[in-house]
Design an enzyme around this catalytic site. Structure first.
Site, short mmCIF file in Angstrom:
data_model
loop_
_atom_site.label_atom_id
_atom_site.label_comp_id
_atom_site.label_asym_id
_atom_site.label_seq_id
_atom_site.Cartn_x
_atom_site.Cartn_y
_atom_site.Cartn_z
N ALA A 190 0.70 -1.17 -0.03
CA ALA A 190 0.08 0.01 0.01
C ALA A 190 0.86 1.19 0.16
O ALA A 190 2.15 1.06 0.47
CB ALA A 190 -1.00 0.01 1.11
N GLY B 296 0.48 -5.06 0.77
CA GLY B 296 -0.67 -5.13 -0.20
C GLY B 296 -0.34 -5.60 -1.63
O GLY B 296 -1.20 -5.95 -2.38
N GLU C 260 4.17 -5.98 6.92
CA GLU C 260 3.25 -4.99 7.52
C GLU C 260 3.86 -4.79 9.08
O GLU C 260 3.66 -3.88 9.82
CB GLU C 260 1.82 -5.30 7.49
CG GLU C 260 1.25 -4.92 6.30
CD GLU C 260 1.50 -5.88 5.09
OE1 GLU C 260 0.94 -5.75 4.08
OE2 GLU C 260 2.32 -6.94 5.23
N GLU D 184 -0.69 -9.16 -1.24
CA GLU D 184 -2.24 -9.40 -1.01
C GLU D 184 -2.82 -9.38 -2.59
O GLU D 184 -3.71 -10.11 -2.78
CB GLU D 184 -2.87 -8.48 -0.14
CG GLU D 184 -2.44 -8.77 1.26
CD GLU D 184 -2.84 -7.57 2.28
OE1 GLU D 184 -3.43 -8.27 3.24
OE2 GLU D 184 -2.46 -6.55 1.94
N1 T1G Z 1 4.70 3.43 0.18
C1 T1G Z 1 5.10 4.67 -0.17
N2 T1G Z 1 6.49 4.74 -0.45
C2 T1G Z 1 7.19 3.85 -0.31
C3 T1G Z 1 6.87 2.59 0.02
C4 T1G Z 1 5.43 2.03 0.32
N3 T1G Z 1 5.10 1.19 0.38
N4 T1G Z 1 8.10 1.67 -0.25
C5 T1G Z 1 9.01 2.47 -0.67
N5 T1G Z 1 8.55 3.63 -0.60
C6 T1G Z 1 9.57 5.00 -1.05
C7 T1G Z 1 10.41 5.25 0.12
O1 T1G Z 1 10.11 6.06 0.84
C8 T1G Z 1 11.53 5.69 -0.79
O2 T1G Z 1 11.15 7.02 -1.06
C9 T1G Z 1 11.49 5.24 -2.30
O3 T1G Z 1 10.11 4.67 -2.36
C10 T1G Z 1 12.40 3.97 -2.35
O4 T1G Z 1 12.34 3.21 -1.41
C11 T1G Z 1 -2.88 -3.15 3.22
C12 T1G Z 1 -1.17 -1.94 4.83
C13 T1G Z 1 10.30 -1.99 -1.62
C14 T1G Z 1 12.20 -3.28 -0.45
O5 T1G Z 1 6.25 -2.24 4.00
O6 T1G Z 1 10.48 -2.48 2.01
O7 T1G Z 1 0.84 -2.80 2.26
O8 T1G Z 1 13.08 8.29 0.00
O9 T1G Z 1 14.73 3.69 -0.45
O10 T1G Z 1 15.85 0.20 -0.55
O11 T1G Z 1 -1.82 -4.98 3.72
O12 T1G Z 1 11.19 0.31 0.11
O13 T1G Z 1 13.38 8.05 -2.43
O14 T1G Z 1 11.57 9.62 -1.39
O15 T1G Z 1 13.23 1.53 0.46
O16 T1G Z 1 15.20 -0.35 -3.08
C15 T1G Z 1 3.72 -2.75 3.23
C16 T1G Z 1 8.09 -1.06 1.95
C17 T1G Z 1 3.13 -1.44 3.09
C18 T1G Z 1 7.42 -2.38 1.85
C19 T1G Z 1 12.74 -1.10 -1.83
N6 T1G Z 1 5.18 -2.73 2.27
N7 T1G Z 1 9.27 -0.85 1.39
O17 T1G Z 1 13.91 -0.70 -1.27
O18 T1G Z 1 14.19 1.57 -1.75
S1 T1G Z 1 1.60 -1.60 4.23
C20 T1G Z 1 6.27 -2.60 2.80
C21 T1G Z 1 10.52 -1.50 1.31
C22 T1G Z 1 0.57 -2.67 3.45
C23 T1G Z 1 -1.74 -3.74 3.39
C24 T1G Z 1 -0.83 -2.87 4.14
C25 T1G Z 1 11.34 -0.99 0.46
C26 T1G Z 1 11.55 -1.86 -0.88
P1 T1G Z 1 12.38 8.25 -1.13
P2 T1G Z 1 13.79 2.24 -0.70
P3 T1G Z 1 14.78 0.20 -1.86
#
Ligand code: T1G
Length: 677
Positions: free
Chosen positions: A67, A106, A129, A109
């Protein structure tokens, strides 16, 4: 599609297969316009009779990484995520998710409502999450047990650790592995082959597996999950899946999700998610600043810090030349590095040949001259300004032009160290935390004359070797240790007034810290910074040191320690404290746990406000990152500055004033505005 909706989802056709493509850089997060695009394009593909099967894949480096976390807490836009997913799951034509990079949260999912999944071998699939203080709130906790079973679902959701594609295939989460470079074509062929099989709605598949894993996970992770809400909520949802019909399970999951979403823990953990990424950014530094090439590193000092620092680079294949004054010390230092690697190899972290490879690019020497071809030189000798200036003076003559000269000092003045050279622009601090090959935090200390590209290079190489690097300004103790000082001072004062080391430490451990001020002092060494004169007893610490109570290493410090290093309260220490109270004429009194919080944690926030106002930290969230990754501050409290907002800056100021502290103007300002940092 309303006019302002960005086109982040498109569709193309390959004969009777529709390919829906998400393109929302950088990580294809499920922003509102992506959900809108999915809804619109799936409707189009399903209503097109020439389409017999559908492939969902992503452009860029990764499948959907979850998400859009930046939308949390904002007014909802676009279609409801669960509704979009339910419509994909109910599709009358087989839907195949084609996965590369990461399918997370997500994103997984979304893949779980697709009827089949194909992935490249390098892909990773997971539901992280819980690391955001949340749970997979779009059916993940109900669909995973139907695809991978209760054991894997419980483990995946409660730990948040992703699975490599091969493991996911083994578990049935992935149906087919594609060629690493042929995902698009392989997915279409796979989808076409599934036309005959038709759709396979995940919600209709039975839950399977043994529920006993849930209690086993709780027992095995009791210490790691202490204070956290989310791991238990995840397990409760998976447990619910084993006894509730799908839609009731979904409703239970929703309820648990909303509780976490609006709780302070997830707000804190989401804050740290972005704070960690923000910390890497240097304000005012042009994005295109050229980084210097770091191909070879020199480390001066093969003690605990020098050895640990070297290991970080060797593990990334960067050759290290390590220097010591004497052969015996050099051999000992190199021996410790090998012993640590062998221990890690025994735990399966490295293969034996990898250990040989890393040791093979380590060059021990007794001569500083051997550092002449290094791109980065890190000095890690004991804390003495004259010794450090002498070394930097020598390095100035030896090091090649453009080499970065870094000191691992934990509090000395980096600007003064730089005066020993003719190239202060190349001098900065790289303050690693012990054990340096384990602790993730790196304070990169920007000197007055440090060149922007040198700073940017140090930050980048820090990230490359797996550290969370934070820019700190030159001041006594930089960010972390500077805030630690008022805490330790007040902890000692509280002893004089009636508290015991155990009481103070208990409050900190209950707050979520791994240990309290006195346990930490015993671990680090009560004798750190001691004047070494056993006849000069001016403080309780002097008295402890004079009696050889230097901490765990002496099995005695503020606590007594048994052979297993288990602490127990010390009658001798209680006696000593009483002697000091009597000498000082201090009347012992009742100290409440709340007073301990107010006098040991609130002053840290106050010091943080001074650090911010002086520009010794770029932003408040950097301070939070320092305390989370360097001092074990509980991530579910978001770090001292974020926590100050939760606690109430006005409440903090009132308490600090009550205890006679001078209030940092910036903190006073925040309190008057009743705002956080
Ligand atoms: N939402 C918004 N921005 C995100 C994002 C996300 N999910 N993931 C990364 N970014 C932004 C981050 O802030 C950065 O921005 C840029 O992307 C690059 O990220 C309903 C509730 C995918 C492994 O927890 O683990 O789904 O600093 O530097 O090292 O059930 O990002 O450049 O401005 O980390 O290559 C669940 C989170 C969400 C995964 C890539 N998902 N992301 O790593 O790049 S909750 C996560 C990561 C959800 C549902 C629920 C990593 C990555 P900026 P980065 P990276």
């Amino acid at each position: 599609m309303s006019e302002e909706t960005p086109t982040s989802v498109t569709m193309e056709k390959d004969g009777d297969v529709a390919v829906i493509i998400v393109n929302n850089p950088p990580v294809n997060a499920l922003s509102w316009h992506v959900r809108q695009g999915l809804e619109d394009n799936f409707a189009a593909a399903l209503s097109d009779d020439s389409v017999k099967a559908i492939v969902l894949r992503c452009a860029g480096t990764t499948f959907i990484a979850g998400a859009d976390i930046s939308e949390f807490g904002k007014p909802p836009r676009g279609p409801d995520f669960n509704a979009v997913l339910n419509s994909i799951e109910a599709a009358s034509k087989p839907v195949v998710a084609a996965i590369h990079g990461t399918a997370l949260g997500g994103g997984l999912e979304t893949a779980l409502v697709c009827h089949y999944r194909i992935a490249v071998p390098s892909a990773k699939l997971g539901v992280p999450e819980v690391k955001l203080g949340l749970l997979p709130g779009a059916g993940g906790t109900q669909r995973l047990p139907r695809v991978v079973g209760v054991e894997a679902a419980a483990t995946m959701t409660s730990t948040g650790d992703p699975l490599p594609a091969a493991k996911a295939k083994e578990l049935g989460l992935v149906d087919e592995l594609a060629g690493e470079d042929s995902l698009a074509a392989d997915a279409i062929a796979f989808a076409r082959a599934k036309i005959a099989d038709g759709p396979r709605p995940t919600r209709e598949r039975p839950v399977f597996g043994d529920i006993a894993v849930i209690e086993q996970l709780k027992t095995a992770n009791a210490k790691r999950w202490r204070g956290f809400e989310a791991p238990y909520a995840n397990l409760a949802c998976v447990e619910a899946a084993t006894r509730l019909p799908f839609d009731e399970g979904l409703a239970f999951e929703r309820e648990q999700f909303m509780k976490l979403m609006f709780g302070s823990q997830s707000a804190a953990q989401r804050h740290i998610f972005f704070a960690e990424r923000q910390a890497a950014k240097i304000d005012g530094l042009p994005k295109d600043t050229q980084l210097r090439d770091i191909k070879k590193v020199g480390v001066i000092g093969a003690g605990t810090m020098g050895g640990g620092i070297s290991m970080n680079f060797l593990q990334k294949g960067i050759p290290v030349t390590i220097v010591e004054m004497e052969q015996e010390a050099l051999d000992r230092g190199v021996g410790v590095i090998r012993k640590n690697y062998d221990a890690s190899a025994a735990k399966g972290r490295f293969k034996p040949e990898q250990v040989e490879q890393m040791m093979g690019i380590l060059t021990p020497t007794l001569s500083l001259d051997d550092l002449a071809d290094c791109d980065l030189i890190i000095e890690a000798v004991y804390e003495n300004m004259d010794v450090k200036k002498d070394i930097f003076g020598k390095l100035d003559k030896i090091a090649k032009p453009g080499a970065i000269l870094a000191s691992n000092t934990s509090y000395l003045d980096v600007d003064e160290i730089a005066t020993a050279t003719s190239r202060p622009g190349d001098v900065l601090g790289m303050h690693f935390f012990s054990p340096a090959n384990v602790m993730k935090l790196l304070e990169v200390v920007r000197g007055e004359k440090t060149a922007p590209d040198a700073l940017a290079t140090a930050m980048a190489i820090g990230k490359k070797v797996g550290k969370v690097a934070v820019v700190a300004g030159v001041c006594d103790g930089f960010i972390g240790n500077r805030m630690l000082k008022p805490r330790q001072i007040e902890a000692m004062n509280l002893l004089m007034e009636g508290a015991t080391p155990a009481q103070v430490d208990k409050v900190h451990v209950e707050f979520g810290m791994p240990m309290g001020p006195f346990q930490m002092s015993d671990l680090a060494g009560v004798d750190i910074g001691w004047h070494r004169d056993p006849n000069r007893i001016e403080s309780i610490r002097d008295a402890l040191c004079a009696e050889g109570r230097w901490g765990q290493k002496k099995q005695a410090g503020f606590y007594d320690y048994d052979d297993k290093r288990q602490p127990s309260e010390s009658a001798r220490v209680a006696e000593l404290i009483e002697e000091f109270r009597t000498k000082a004429g201090t009347q012992k009194r009742e100290i409440t746990d709340q007073e301990i919080i107010e006098r040991t944690l609130y002053p840290m926030v106050n010091e943080g406000a001074l650090i911010l106002a002086e520009g010794k930290a770029q932003r408040a969230s950097d301070i939070d990152v320092v305390w989370i990754y360097g001092y074990g501050w509980p991530v579910y409290r978001g770090g001292p500055m974020f926590w100050a907002g939760l606690e109430g800056t006005d409440k903090i100021v009132a308490a600090l004033e009550k205890h006679g502290f001078e209030i940092a103007p910036l903190l006073k300002e925040k309190a008057e505005a009743k705002s956080g940092f």
